[in-house]
Design an enzyme around this catalytic site. Structure first.
Site, PDB file in Angstrom:
ATOM      1  N   ARG A  45       0.810  -1.223   0.000  1.00 38.75           N
ATOM      2  CA  ARG A  45       0.000   0.000   0.000  1.00 38.75           C
ATOM      3  C   ARG A  45       0.838   1.264   0.000  1.00 38.75           C
ATOM      4  O   ARG A  45       0.403   2.306  -0.428  1.00 38.75           O
ATOM      5  CB  ARG A  45      -0.883   0.018   1.236  1.00 38.75           C
ATOM      6  CG  ARG A  45      -2.120  -0.806   0.993  1.00 38.75           C
ATOM      7  CD  ARG A  45      -2.995  -0.669   2.164  1.00 38.75           C
ATOM      8  NE  ARG A  45      -2.948  -1.926   2.901  1.00 38.75           N
ATOM      9  CZ  ARG A  45      -3.932  -2.335   3.664  1.00 38.75           C
ATOM     10  NH1 ARG A  45      -5.001  -1.604   3.830  1.00 38.75           N
ATOM     11  NH2 ARG A  45      -3.854  -3.478   4.278  1.00 38.75           N
ATOM     12  N   HIS A  96      -0.445 -25.379  12.370  1.00 39.01           N
ATOM     13  CA  HIS A  96       0.779 -26.182  12.475  1.00 39.01           C
ATOM     14  C   HIS A  96       0.648 -27.341  13.475  1.00 39.01           C
ATOM     15  O   HIS A  96       0.975 -28.486  13.174  1.00 39.01           O
ATOM     16  CB  HIS A  96       1.962 -25.315  12.920  1.00 39.01           C
ATOM     17  CG  HIS A  96       2.167 -24.077  12.096  1.00 39.01           C
ATOM     18  ND1 HIS A  96       1.905 -24.020  10.750  1.00 39.01           N
ATOM     19  CD2 HIS A  96       2.620 -22.837  12.424  1.00 39.01           C
ATOM     20  CE1 HIS A  96       2.181 -22.811  10.297  1.00 39.01           C
ATOM     21  NE2 HIS A  96       2.618 -22.068  11.289  1.00 39.01           N
TER      22      HIS A  96
HETATM   23  C1  BG6 Z   1       3.912 -18.647  11.485  1.00 38.98           C
HETATM   24  C2  BG6 Z   1       3.336 -17.823  12.606  1.00 38.98           C
HETATM   25  O1  BG6 Z   1       2.909 -19.404  10.864  1.00 38.98           O
HETATM   26  O2  BG6 Z   1       4.905 -19.512  12.006  1.00 38.98           O
HETATM   27  C3  BG6 Z   1       4.430 -17.063  13.333  1.00 38.98           C
HETATM   28  O3  BG6 Z   1       2.387 -16.908  12.078  1.00 38.98           O
HETATM   29  C4  BG6 Z   1       5.529 -17.993  13.782  1.00 38.98           C
HETATM   30  O4  BG6 Z   1       3.904 -16.360  14.441  1.00 38.98           O
HETATM   31  C5  BG6 Z   1       5.997 -18.847  12.613  1.00 38.98           C
HETATM   32  O5  BG6 Z   1       6.599 -17.214  14.263  1.00 38.98           O
HETATM   33  C6  BG6 Z   1       6.988 -19.906  13.047  1.00 38.98           C
HETATM   34  O6  BG6 Z   1       7.509 -20.519  11.913  1.00 38.98           O
HETATM   35  P1  BG6 Z   1       8.947 -21.169  11.932  1.00 38.98           P
HETATM   36  O7  BG6 Z   1       9.084 -21.796  10.595  1.00 38.98           O
HETATM   37  O8  BG6 Z   1       9.925 -20.027  12.154  1.00 38.98           O
HETATM   38  O9  BG6 Z   1       8.947 -22.127  13.060  1.00 38.98           O
END
Ligand code: BG6
Length: 443
Positions: free
Chosen positions: A45, A228
């Protein structure tokens, strides 16, 4: 390799694009995985030149970008995604070729962006594929997710929809199913009679940084557990289908997600100083930590706890799954540890004779280092998934059914969520708390 593939990222000035997407696309480019003539249109934006835009990137990455001429493939385009008329100018880029639209935005923009793209005919696939990647969380609760899904299903074919969960692109997450499927001694013991409990941890050292605008409306439950962590639970507990075909895996995971039963001993926390972060509401009760026990309500896993623990501003950054096998006697329990990050590997804790004349038993570790076997620069989780989008492979993406079921579970948890306990940043307060509550039965 697909000959022509172009990317357009909506939400280019956000953390996700700077920290994960740009480095992932750059590394694919450097490794020769992307088409020579690829273009990346970065949409934000703010009115910025490309030079200004790139100033916010990590210095090391910026140096490399110049070195590999990567910059020549990038364009920064300023527009307001909510204004339909602003989309007309995109025609300049979108008249032909294959395009991946990446919506690295909050879910409230998913409908508006896809509608406007559709309005100008940009989702029509006659000149090449048009695929949209929807960043997680897909919606903010079940009814919102359902509304988004209904909307996008009207304007897109399911083959054009990619609901991303980048944990599914991580090596060791993919390895969960493969390790189960290809090791008979593991799969034969994979049930409630042999396993005492599972422990799934995603611990982060950093706080919310400049993502508070999004995070404060989400919290750890929606940011990490709905997607996750529930995906990991599903991969650990699903029945293994005869063949590992994507649709069948998704169906099995979805069955598990429907069976998730939330137990009432839920702990939520908020790190000290969270309320001072820019963009956080002064009286916010958003949780930056959550620990919870869930069960999978079926015969195979009856009464087996899955302890989930995730949080920000904790002591260490790591993610792992620990499978605690039932104890046979007074010796230590056997553990299978799947290390997701930063180290990738599998450890097996077994009891073995101590060397020497006595018959004393020692608890020792068999250690497989997965990362040690990697050659060169393997794609990151996002890199791997972006390649899959280009190839049209949806194996590592979430289906609507999976998302629907996990939102149902989260909506229930939201109703019983207590007020957050305040914790000191980078402390291990939660370990003590959870041990006291009897969640971890360490020797
Ligand atoms: C993301 C979240 O999906 O995953 C974040 O929105 C988080 O808040 C991140 O920090 C963690 O991912 P990774 O791959 O660094 O463990």
């Amino acid at each position: 390799m697909v000959k022509k593939c172009q990317f357009m990222i909506f939400g280019a000035t956000g953390d996700l694009t700077y920290k994960k997407l740009l480095p992932a696309i750059f590394s694919l480019y450097k490794e020769g995985e992307l088409c020579d003539k690829f273009k990346l249109i970065l949409i934000g934006r703010r009115s910025l030149t490309l030079e200004d835009y790139l100033k916010d990137l990590d210095v090391e990455v910026t140096k490399q970008l110049a070195f590999h001429n990567f910059k020549d493939h990038l364009t920064y385009h300023q527009m307001d995604f909510s204004k339909q008329e602003d989309y007309e100018a995109l025609n300049h880029y979108l008249s032909k070729e294959n395009w991946v639209f990446y919506l690295a935005t909050a879910p409230r923009f998913f409908e508006v962006i896809s509608s406007h793209l559709d309005h100008y005919g940009y989702l029509d696939e006659s000149a090449g594929f048009r695929r949209i990647v929807f960043e997680k969380p897909f919606g903010i609760n079940f009814s919102d997710a359902k509304k988004i899904n209904k909307h996008i299903s009207k304007i897109l074919d399911e083959s054009q929809i990619f609901r991303i969960d980048h944990y599914l692109g991580k090596e060791m997450i993919q390895n969960i199913l493969l390790t189960r499927a290809y090791n008979s001694f593991i799969e034969m013991l994979w049930h409630k009679d042999a396993i005492d409990y599972f422990e799934i941890v995603i611990s982060e050292e950093s706080g919310v940084h400049n993502r508070a605008g999004y995070y404060d409306g989400s919290g750890a439950l929606k940011d990490m557990v709905q997607n996750h962590m529930f995906q990991i639970v599903a991969l650990l507990s699903m029945d293994l289908p005869e063949s590992l075909i994507p649709e069948v895996i998704q169906e099995e995971k979805s069955k598990i997600l429907k069976q998730i039963k939330v137990m009432h001993n839920l702990v939520v926390g908020q790190y000290q100083g969270y309320l001072d972060e820019k963009g956080v509401k002064a009286d916010s009760e958003t949780e930056t930590f959550v620990a919870m026990e869930v069960h999978v309500d079926n015969r195979r896993w009856k009464d087996t706890p899955f302890y989930l623990k995730t949080g920000k501003a904790l002591k260490d950054k790591y993610a792992q799954v620990v499978v605690h096998f039932k104890k046979m006697s007074s010796v230590s329990e056997n553990l299978l540890i799947i290390q997701i990050q930063p180290d990738e590997g599998i450890k097996l804790k077994i009891n073995s004779k101590k060397p020497g004349v006595s018959n004393e038993i020692d608890n020792v570790t068999m250690d497989y280092c997965h990362s040690c076997l990697k050659y060169g620069d393997e794609p990151s989780a996002y890199g791997r998934l972006l390649l899959d989008v280009i190839l049209g492979d949806k194996s590592l993406f979430a289906s609507w059914d999976e998302i629907e079921s996990s939102w149902h579970a989260i909506d229930k948890i939201e109703k019983i969520k207590p007020q957050p306990l305040i914790y000191e940043k980078h402390s291990d307060w939660h370990e003590n708390l959870l041990i006291k509550k009897g969640w971890y039965k360490y020797d």
